[in-house]
Design a protein around this motif. Structure first.
Motif, PDB file in Angstrom:
ATOM      1  N   LEU A 652       7.662  68.383  10.003  1.00 36.72           N
ATOM      2  CA  LEU A 652       7.584  69.465   9.022  1.00 36.72           C
ATOM      3  C   LEU A 652       8.366  69.197   7.745  1.00 36.72           C
ATOM      4  O   LEU A 652       8.201  69.924   6.763  1.00 36.72           O
ATOM      5  N   LEU A 653       9.231  68.166   7.730  1.00 38.55           N
ATOM      6  CA  LEU A 653       9.971  67.831   6.519  1.00 38.55           C
ATOM      7  C   LEU A 653       9.543  66.492   5.931  1.00 38.55           C
ATOM      8  O   LEU A 653       9.257  66.386   4.742  1.00 38.55           O
ATOM      9  N   ALA A 654       9.484  65.473   6.783  1.00 36.74           N
ATOM     10  CA  ALA A 654       9.269  64.119   6.277  1.00 36.74           C
ATOM     11  C   ALA A 654       7.807  63.829   5.949  1.00 36.74           C
ATOM     12  O   ALA A 654       7.517  63.065   5.035  1.00 36.74           O
ATOM     13  N   ASN A 655       6.875  64.429   6.693  1.00 35.51           N
ATOM     14  CA  ASN A 655       5.453  64.119   6.519  1.00 35.51           C
ATOM     15  C   ASN A 655       4.793  65.197   5.662  1.00 35.51           C
ATOM     16  O   ASN A 655       4.536  66.302   6.131  1.00 35.51           O
ATOM     17  N   LYS A 656       4.500  64.852   4.442  1.00 38.39           N
ATOM     18  CA  LYS A 656       3.937  65.836   3.520  1.00 38.39           C
ATOM     19  C   LYS A 656       2.495  66.180   3.860  1.00 38.39           C
ATOM     20  O   LYS A 656       2.002  67.252   3.513  1.00 38.39           O
ATOM     21  N   GLN A 657       1.776  65.300   4.559  1.00 38.35           N
ATOM     22  CA  GLN A 657       0.386  65.539   4.938  1.00 38.35           C
ATOM     23  C   GLN A 657       0.254  66.158   6.333  1.00 38.35           C
ATOM     24  O   GLN A 657      -0.858  66.281   6.861  1.00 38.35           O
ATOM     25  N   PHE A 658       1.370  66.574   6.904  1.00 36.52           N
ATOM     26  CA  PHE A 658       1.318  67.099   8.270  1.00 36.52           C
ATOM     27  C   PHE A 658       0.592  68.437   8.310  1.00 36.52           C
ATOM     28  O   PHE A 658       0.879  69.356   7.543  1.00 36.52           O
ATOM     29  N   VAL A 659      -0.390  68.537   9.228  1.00 37.99           N
ATOM     30  CA  VAL A 659      -1.107  69.781   9.497  1.00 37.99           C
ATOM     31  C   VAL A 659      -1.380  69.834  10.993  1.00 37.99           C
ATOM     32  O   VAL A 659      -1.866  68.858  11.576  1.00 37.99           O
ATOM     33  N   GLN A 660      -1.057  70.948  11.620  1.00 32.84           N
ATOM     34  CA  GLN A 660      -1.322  71.137  13.056  1.00 32.84           C
ATOM     35  C   GLN A 660      -1.841  72.552  13.283  1.00 32.84           C
ATOM     36  O   GLN A 660      -1.364  73.511  12.671  1.00 32.84           O
ATOM     37  N   TYR A 661      -2.824  72.646  14.172  1.00 32.16           N
ATOM     38  CA  TYR A 661      -3.394  73.936  14.537  1.00 32.16           C
ATOM     39  C   TYR A 661      -2.952  74.285  15.955  1.00 32.16           C
ATOM     40  O   TYR A 661      -3.214  73.539  16.893  1.00 32.16           O
ATOM     41  N   ILE A 662      -2.269  75.401  16.076  1.00 32.21           N
ATOM     42  CA  ILE A 662      -1.774  75.875  17.369  1.00 32.21           C
ATOM     43  C   ILE A 662      -2.653  77.041  17.809  1.00 32.21           C
ATOM     44  O   ILE A 662      -2.749  78.056  17.115  1.00 32.21           O
ATOM     45  N   THR A 663      -3.298  76.894  18.958  1.00 30.59           N
ATOM     46  CA  THR A 663      -4.237  77.896  19.457  1.00 30.59           C
ATOM     47  C   THR A 663      -3.548  78.762  20.500  1.00 30.59           C
ATOM     48  O   THR A 663      -2.965  78.250  21.460  1.00 30.59           O
ATOM     49  N   LEU A 664      -3.642  80.063  20.313  1.00 33.23           N
ATOM     50  CA  LEU A 664      -3.101  81.020  21.273  1.00 33.23           C
ATOM     51  C   LEU A 664      -4.175  81.414  22.270  1.00 33.23           C
ATOM     52  O   LEU A 664      -5.373  81.279  22.013  1.00 33.23           O
ATOM     53  N   SER A 665      -3.757  81.909  23.419  1.00 33.24           N
ATOM     54  CA  SER A 665      -4.685  82.130  24.532  1.00 33.24           C
ATOM     55  C   SER A 665      -5.744  83.171  24.225  1.00 33.24           C
ATOM     56  O   SER A 665      -6.835  83.129  24.788  1.00 33.24           O
ATOM     57  N   TYR A 666      -5.467  84.131  23.353  1.00 32.25           N
ATOM     58  CA  TYR A 666      -6.435  85.183  23.071  1.00 32.25           C
ATOM     59  C   TYR A 666      -7.339  84.839  21.895  1.00 32.25           C
ATOM     60  O   TYR A 666      -8.167  85.653  21.486  1.00 32.25           O
ATOM     61  N   GLY A 667      -7.219  83.631  21.336  1.00 29.07           N
ATOM     62  CA  GLY A 667      -8.162  83.157  20.337  1.00 29.07           C
ATOM     63  C   GLY A 667      -7.608  82.926  18.955  1.00 29.07           C
ATOM     64  O   GLY A 667      -8.279  82.317  18.117  1.00 29.07           O
ATOM     65  N   GLN A 668      -6.412  83.360  18.658  1.00 31.75           N
ATOM     66  CA  GLN A 668      -5.844  83.178  17.323  1.00 31.75           C
ATOM     67  C   GLN A 668      -5.418  81.726  17.132  1.00 31.75           C
ATOM     68  O   GLN A 668      -4.876  81.096  18.037  1.00 31.75           O
ATOM     69  N   VAL A 669      -5.675  81.205  15.954  1.00 31.49           N
ATOM     70  CA  VAL A 669      -5.325  79.830  15.612  1.00 31.49           C
ATOM     71  C   VAL A 669      -4.339  79.867  14.451  1.00 31.49           C
ATOM     72  O   VAL A 669      -4.633  80.435  13.386  1.00 31.49           O
ATOM     73  N   LEU A 670      -3.163  79.273  14.651  1.00 38.02           N
ATOM     74  CA  LEU A 670      -2.118  79.225  13.622  1.00 38.02           C
ATOM     75  C   LEU A 670      -2.121  77.851  12.970  1.00 38.02           C
ATOM     76  O   LEU A 670      -2.116  76.833  13.663  1.00 38.02           O
ATOM     77  N   GLN A 671      -2.118  77.812  11.656  1.00 40.69           N
ATOM     78  CA  GLN A 671      -2.076  76.551  10.922  1.00 40.69           C
ATOM     79  C   GLN A 671      -0.648  76.292  10.457  1.00 40.69           C
ATOM     80  O   GLN A 671      -0.075  77.069   9.699  1.00 40.69           O
ATOM     81  N   ILE A 672      -0.088  75.173  10.932  1.00 38.91           N
ATOM     82  CA  ILE A 672       1.288  74.793  10.600  1.00 38.91           C
ATOM     83  C   ILE A 672       1.237  73.579   9.682  1.00 38.91           C
ATOM     84  O   ILE A 672       0.597  72.577  10.003  1.00 38.91           O
ATOM     85  N   GLU A 673       1.929  73.658   8.551  1.00 38.58           N
ATOM     86  CA  GLU A 673       1.940  72.575   7.575  1.00 38.58           C
ATOM     87  C   GLU A 673       3.380  72.167   7.264  1.00 38.58           C
ATOM     88  O   GLU A 673       4.330  72.815   7.703  1.00 38.58           O
ATOM     89  N   CYS A 674       3.500  71.098   6.479  1.00 40.35           N
ATOM     90  CA  CYS A 674       4.813  70.663   6.003  1.00 40.35           C
ATOM     91  C   CYS A 674       5.418  71.756   5.130  1.00 40.35           C
ATOM     92  O   CYS A 674       4.758  72.283   4.222  1.00 40.35           O
ATOM     93  N   VAL A 675       6.652  72.108   5.396  1.00 40.13           N
ATOM     94  CA  VAL A 675       7.272  73.235   4.683  1.00 40.13           C
ATOM     95  C   VAL A 675       7.537  72.899   3.224  1.00 40.13           C
ATOM     96  O   VAL A 675       7.667  73.805   2.393  1.00 40.13           O
ATOM     97  N   CYS A 676       7.617  71.619   2.890  1.00 36.68           N
ATOM     98  CA  CYS A 676       7.954  71.239   1.520  1.00 36.68           C
ATOM     99  C   CYS A 676       6.828  71.510   0.530  1.00 36.68           C
ATOM    100  O   CYS A 676       7.059  71.467  -0.683  1.00 36.68           O
ATOM    101  N   VAL A 677       5.623  71.769   1.013  1.00 37.02           N
ATOM    102  CA  VAL A 677       4.502  72.002   0.111  1.00 37.02           C
ATOM    103  C   VAL A 677       4.286  73.489  -0.161  1.00 37.02           C
ATOM    104  O   VAL A 677       3.392  73.851  -0.931  1.00 37.02           O
TER     105      VAL A 677
END
Length: 869
Positions: A652-677
Motif C-alpha cells: 500500500l506504500l511502495a507499489n504505486k500500481q497496487f490494486v486488490q479487490y476484497i470480496t465479502l461473503s454477502y457480495g460486496q467488493v472492496l477496491q484497495i489501492e496504494c494510499v499514496c495516489v
C-alpha cells in the motif's frame, strides 16, 4: 404433526427444539430431530455439531450411523428395515416414523402410552374412508415417491422401468376403487340444461357407459394481445362509457345473444373478435411471443453471418436456397430455441462463446423493442422474459464478457419498458410477475446480487423523484419472498449499493436503519457484517437532517461499540466496522462528540495486541489514509499499522500500481489501492510520527522499517506543478518533517544500500521552492553569536566521513559526487556548493585530490598545488 398422540406432541414441544416439526415423515427422515431429542437427555454423550440437518442421502446415512451407535449404547432396540424405511421417506413410512417416536418416548421417559382400541364399526368406517378426487395422488407423483432414494446411476434401467410400470398399474387399480367408493358425483337429473350447440349426439347420449361424459369441441380462438397497461387504464373508464353509450351497448348485447342462439360448431369454424363488440376499446393486433421473437433474432444472426447455420442443429435442414426459412416461425414454436441457446451458452468454448455474445448483442440492439412490446402485452410473456434474464444471470460467470453483455441487454430492456410506460405500472407488473424469478438467485449467488439489483432498480423509479414508495414496497415484498432475515439483510446491503447515486428521503433512510438494527441483533456474524454495511451506505447519504443523524449516532453507541475488539468476531464485522468509523470521521471533525467514541472503537479493533487478518489491515490503512488529516488522535494508530505489517506496507506504500479487490461473503467488493495516489493523502503524518518515535526511543539511526515508510512516501511525490515535489497546502508540515529528520537522513548517506534513495529524498527537499529555505541549511555553516564560533555545514561532515576514509564504499562516493553535481547545476545552490567544496579542499587537500572530488577542482577558486619533486 397429525397422527401423534397429544401426550407425545406436548413432550416434543416442551423440548424446545431448534426446528419446529411440521411434517413428521419428512422432518425425522434424516435423524437430526432424533439426535436433538436425545441430546436434551444425554447432553454430555451426544454432540450436535457432528450431525447435519441436510436432505441428501449421504447426510441421512451419516446421521443414522451415529444414532445407531448411540442406540446400542443406551440399549434401545431398533430394526434396520424400519430405519431404512424412515430414511426413504416414502408416503408409507409415516406410520413407521410415528411408531418409532412413540417407542423412543416410552424408552426415555419410562412412561407408557395409552392404547386406543377401535370397535368393529369404527374399523369398518375407517377402512371405508374415501379420498376426494383433488387429494388423490397423480401417477407421476406416486412413481416419484416410490423411486425416491434409488440411485439411478447404479440401478438397472430395465428393472426401474418394470418397477415404475408396476407402481402405475397399482395406482390405476386404487383409482378405480376410489371411483367406485365415491359413486356418481352428479346425477343426470341435477345436470343443468346445456346449450343447443354443446349437446352430445344421440348415439353417444344413448350409450350407458358414457352417460355422465360430455364431449366439448375445442374452439380455436384468434389470439388478441392487448397491453396490460391499456387494460388497466381502460378499466377505470368502463363506467363512463357504460353511462354515455348505454344504447349502443344494449344493442351489441342483443346482437351477441342472438348470435349465440344460432351459433353452431363445426370443424372449420373459429371464434373471431368483432370490432363492433368492442365499441370503446382500441383493437390491438396480435403480438409475437418471446420465443418467436428470439427465433427471429436467431434467423437474423444467421443471415448476417453472426452465427453459423448449424449452430442450432434443426435450423440447417429447413433453410431454403436463399438462406431464409419460410416455416421458421412454426418451427421455433415447436423447438425450444431459448433452451438450446442457454445450453450452448453454458457449455460453449471460446470460439462459440464469441458467437453467442453476438446473439446477445443482436437481442440488445435489434430486438429489445419487440421483447418489450411482447412482455407488456401479456403477463405470461413478461413472466417468460423475467425467467429468460434470470437464466442468463444464473449460468454466466459474473466476471465474463458474456455476463456484462447480458446485463446491458437486461438494463436496456428495463429502461425501454420504463420510458414507454408509467413507472408505477411497470413496478406493479414486475412485483406481480417478475420478482419471484430472482428470489432463488439472490439467495444463492452473493456475487451476482449487485448487478441483479441494478437491473431491478430500473423498475422502481428514482427514489429522489417520488420513487421511494416503490422502493419500500419492494423491500417488504423481498423480505416476504426470501423468508429469511439473514438473507434479506445481506440482499438489502447490496441493494442499497445500487442507490448510492440517488438522494434518499428521511423515510427511506429510516427504513434502512430499521433493517440495519435488526441485522445487528442477529446471531449470524455475516448478517451483522451486512447490517454494518447498510449503516455505512446510509451514512454516505446522510444530509443535514438532525433526526437521522441522532438516530445513526445512537445506533452506533448502543449497538456497535460493543462489537469492537472481540477476538472471535468474523473478520467482515471488523472490516465493516472500520469502514463505518471512517465514514464518521470523514463527516465530523474532532470536536464532534461521536468522534471520541469512534477513536475508542478503532483502537479496540486495531489494537497492536491483536493478530489482525491481513485483509483487515489493508482495509484499515486504505480507508484511514483518506480521513486521518483532521484527527490527530489516531496518527499513532495509523503509523503503527504501517510499521508492524511489512507486507501491507510494501503493497500500500511502495507499489504505486497496487490494486486488490476484497470480496465479502454477502457480495460486496472492496477496491484497495496504494494510499499514496489518493487525493486526500497526508503523507507527512507517518513521517512526522516516525520522527517522534525516534525522539522517544533515543535512537541514533533510523531503522529499516522507518526508512521504508519515509522513502516510500516521499518517493511517490511527483510535485504539484508549482516548482516542488510537495503539495503547496502541506508545505508547512513537510518543512517540519525535514527539520526533524534531516540529521537522520544525512547519516544514511554513508549506507551503500540506501545512499541513492536518501540522496534523491534530500534533493526533493532542497529543490522544492516552498521548503528550500530550510533545506539549504545543509550547505551553509552555522554561526553561534554568543560563542563566536562558526560550525561547518552539516553536509561537510558527511563528505569527510565518505572521502576521508580509504575504506569508504565506492558506491557512496559516486552517489555523493552525483548529489553535488546536481546542486552545482542549479544556480540557486551553485555558490554555496562551491564554498562547501572549497572549505573541504582547504582542510583536507590530500583526500580531496586523491578522490572523485578532484573532478570538481576546475569549479572552485583554489588551484590544485603542484606535486613536490
Amino acid at each position: 404433526m397429525s397422527g401423534l398422540s397429544r401426550e407425545v406432541l406436548k413432550w416434543i414441544q416442551g423440548l424446545d427444539l431448534s426446528y419446529s416439526v411440521r411434517n413428521v415423515r419428512r422432518d425425522f427422515s434424516n435423524g437430526f430431530m432424533f439426535a436433538e431429542i436425545l441430546s436434551r437427555y444425554y447432553p454430555h454423550d451426544l454432540e450436535m455439531h457432528s450431525f447435519n440437518n441436510g436432505s441428501n442421502n449421504q447426510t441421512k446415512l451419516d446421521n443414522w450411523h451415529q444414532l445407531k451407535k448411540f442406540f446400542k449404547k443406551i440399549n434401545f432396540h431398533y430394526n434396520e428395515e424400519e430405519i431404512a424405511q424412515i430414511i426413504k421417506c416414502d408416503p408409507n413410512s409415516a406410520l413407521t416414523v410415528k411408531a418409532f417416536i412413540n417407542r423412543l418416548y416410552e424408552a426415555i421417559t419410562n412412561k407408557k402410552l395409552r392404547q386406543i382400541d377401535l370397535d368393529e364399526s369404527a374399523k369398518s368406517k375407517a377402512t371405508r374412508n374415501v379420498v376426494p378426487p383433488y387429494a388423490f395422488s397423480t401417477a407421476s407423483k406416486t412413481v416419484t415417491e416410490q423411486l425416491r432414494g434409488t440411485d439411478i446411476k447404479t440401478s438397472d434401467i430395465q428393472e426401474t422401468q418394470q418397477l415404475a410400470q408396476t407402481v402405475i398399474s397399482q395406482h390405476q387399480r386404487l383409482q378405480l376403487e376410489q371411483k367406485k367408493l365415491r359413486g356418481p358425483l352428479l346425477t343426470t337429473g341435477s345436470r343443468k340444461k346445456r346449450s343447443p350447440h354443446l349437446l352430445v349426439s344421440s348415439s353417444v347420449k344413448n350409450n350407458n357407459e358414457a352417460e355422465n361424459v360430455s364431449f366439448i369441441k375445442d374452439v380455436e380462438v384468434k389470439k388478441v394481445n392487448e397491453s396490460l397497461l391499456t387494460l388497466r387504464n381502460l378499466a377505470a373508464t368502463d363506467n363512463y362509457h357504460s353511462n354515455h353509450h348505454s344504447h349502443d351497448h344494449e344493442a351489441a348485447m342483443m346482437n351477441t345473444q342472438s348470435a349465440s342462439q344460432h351459433y353452431t360448431l363445426n370443424e372449420t369454424q373459429t371464434a373471431t373478435v368483432d370490432a363492433h363488440r368492442m365499441p370503446h376499446r382500441q383493437q390491438v393486433t396480435a403480438t409475437e411471443t418471446v420465443d418467436e421473437i428470439f427465433g427471429n433474432c436467431v434467423q437474423f444472426c444467421i443471415q448476417n453471418d453472426i452465427i453459423d447455420a448449424d449452430l442450432f442443429e434443426f435450423y440447417s435442414a429447413e433453410e431454403d436456397a436463399d438462406g431464409v426459412d419460410e416455416n421458421y416461425a412454426s418451427t421455433a414454436r415447436k423447438k425450444d430455441l431459448l433452451g438450446m441457446f442457454f445450453n450452448l451458452l453454458q457449455d460453449a468454448n471460446a470460439n462459440v462463446d464469441n458467437k453467442l455474445i453476438g446473439v446477445i448483442e443482436c437481442m440488445h440492439t435489434e430486438f429489445v423493442a419487440q421483447f418489450c412490446e411482447s412482455a407488456v402485452c401479456s403477463p405470461k410473456q413478461f413472466w417468460k422474459m423475467m425467467h429468460v434474464f434470470c437464466k442468463g444471470f444464473e449460468i454466466l460467470d459474473e466476471s465474463s464478457v458474456a455476463f456484462s453483455k447480458w446485463l446491458v441487454f437486461a438494463m436496456q430492456f428495463a429502461n425501454t419498458l420504463s420510458s414507454s410506460n408509467g413507472a408505477g405500472d411497470i413496478f406493479d407488473l414486475f412485483s406481480d410477475f417478475g420478482l419471484k424469478a430472482f428470489v432463488s438467485m439472490l439467495s444463492s449467488f452473493p456475487l451476482k446480487r449487485k448487478p441483479i439489483f441494478e437491473f431491478i432498480s430500473l423498475f422502481l423509479g428514482n427514489p429522489s423523484n417520488g420513487g421511494e414508495h416503490e422502493t419500500i414496497v419492494f423491500l417488504k415484498r423481498l423480505q416476504k419472498e426470501l423468508e429469511s432475515m439473514d438473507k434479506f439483510v445481506e440482499c438489502c446491503a447490496m441493494f442499497i449499493e445500487t442507490q448510492q447515486n440517488e438522494i434518499m428521503s428521511e423515510r427511506l433512510m429510516d427504513v434502512y436503519i430499521y433493517y440495519s438494527v435488526c441485522g445487528l441483533n442477529h446471531c449470524s456474524p455475516k448478517t451483522r457484517a451486512s447490517a454494518l454495511s447498510i449503516l455505512c451506505s446510509v451514512l454516505q447519504q446522510l444530509n443535514t437532517n438532525e433526526n437521522v443523524q441522532d438516530l445513526v449516532s445512537k445506533t452506533f453507541e448502543n449497538n456497535i461499540m460493543n462489537m469492537a475488539g472481540q477476538n472471535n468476531a468474523w473478520w467482515e464485522i471488523d472490516a465493516n466496522l472500520i469502514i463505518l468509523c471512517c465514514q464518521f470521521l470523514s463527516r465530523y471533525n474532532y470536536r464532534h462528540p461521536i468522534c471520541s467514541q469512534v477513536y475508542v472503537t478503532l483502537n479496540r479493533v486495531l489494537s497492536l495486541d491483536r493478530d489482525l487478518c491481513p485483509k483487515i489491515v489493508k482495509i484499515a490503512v486504505y480507508y484511514l489514509s483518506s480521513v486521518i488529516g483532521e484527527h490527530k488522535a489516531i496518527y499513532a494508530l495509523f503509523t503503527n499499522l504501517l510499521l508492524k505489517y511489512d507486507s501491507i506496507r510494501a503493497s500500500l506504500l511502495a507499489n504505486k500500481q497496487f490494486v486488490q479487490y476484497i470480496t465479502l461473503s454477502y457480495g460486496q467488493v472492496l477496491q484497495i489501492e496504494c494510499v499514496c495516489v489518493q487525493n486526500a493523502w497526508q503523507g507527512w503524518i507517518p513521517c512526522l510520527c516516525v520522527a517522534d518515535l525516534m525522539k522517544q526511543s533515543n535512537l541514533g539511526n533510523l531503522s529499516p522499517t522507518h526508512l521504508e515508510v519515509i522513502l516510500a512516501i516521499i518517493g511517490h511525490l511527483d510535485g504539484d506543478g508549482d516548482g516542488g515535489a510537495f503539495p503547496l497546502e502541506q508545505s508547512l508540515e513537510w518543512k517540519q518533517v525535514f527539520l526533524e529528520l534531516k540529521d537522520y537522513l544525512l547519516v544514511e548517506l554513508c549506507d551503500p544500500s540506501l545512499c541513492r534513495s536518501i540522496s534523491q529524498c534530500l534533493l526533493k527537499f532542497i529543490f522544492d521552492r516552498n521548503i528550500s529555505e530550510e533545506a539549504i541549511t545543509l550547505l551553509m555553516p552555522s554561526h553561534d553569536a554568543e560563542k563566536s564560533i562558526t560550525a561547518p555545514p552539516p553536509l561537510f561532515g558527511v563528505i569527510k566521513l565518505i572521502f576521508d576514509d580509504a575504506n569508504s564504499p565506492r558506491v557512496c562516493q559516486e552517489n555523493l559526487c552525483e548529489f553535488l553535481t546536481k546542486l552545482l547545476s542549479d544556480a540557486r545552490f551553485e555558490k554555496m556548493t562551491k564554498n562547501l567544496l572549497q572549505m573541504f579542499y582547504l582542510k583536507y587537500p590530500i583526500p580531496f585530490s586523491q578522490s572523485l572530488l578532484s573532478n570538481f577542482m576546475d569549479q572552485i577558486s583554489v588551484q590544485q598545488p603542484a606535486p613536490s619533486t
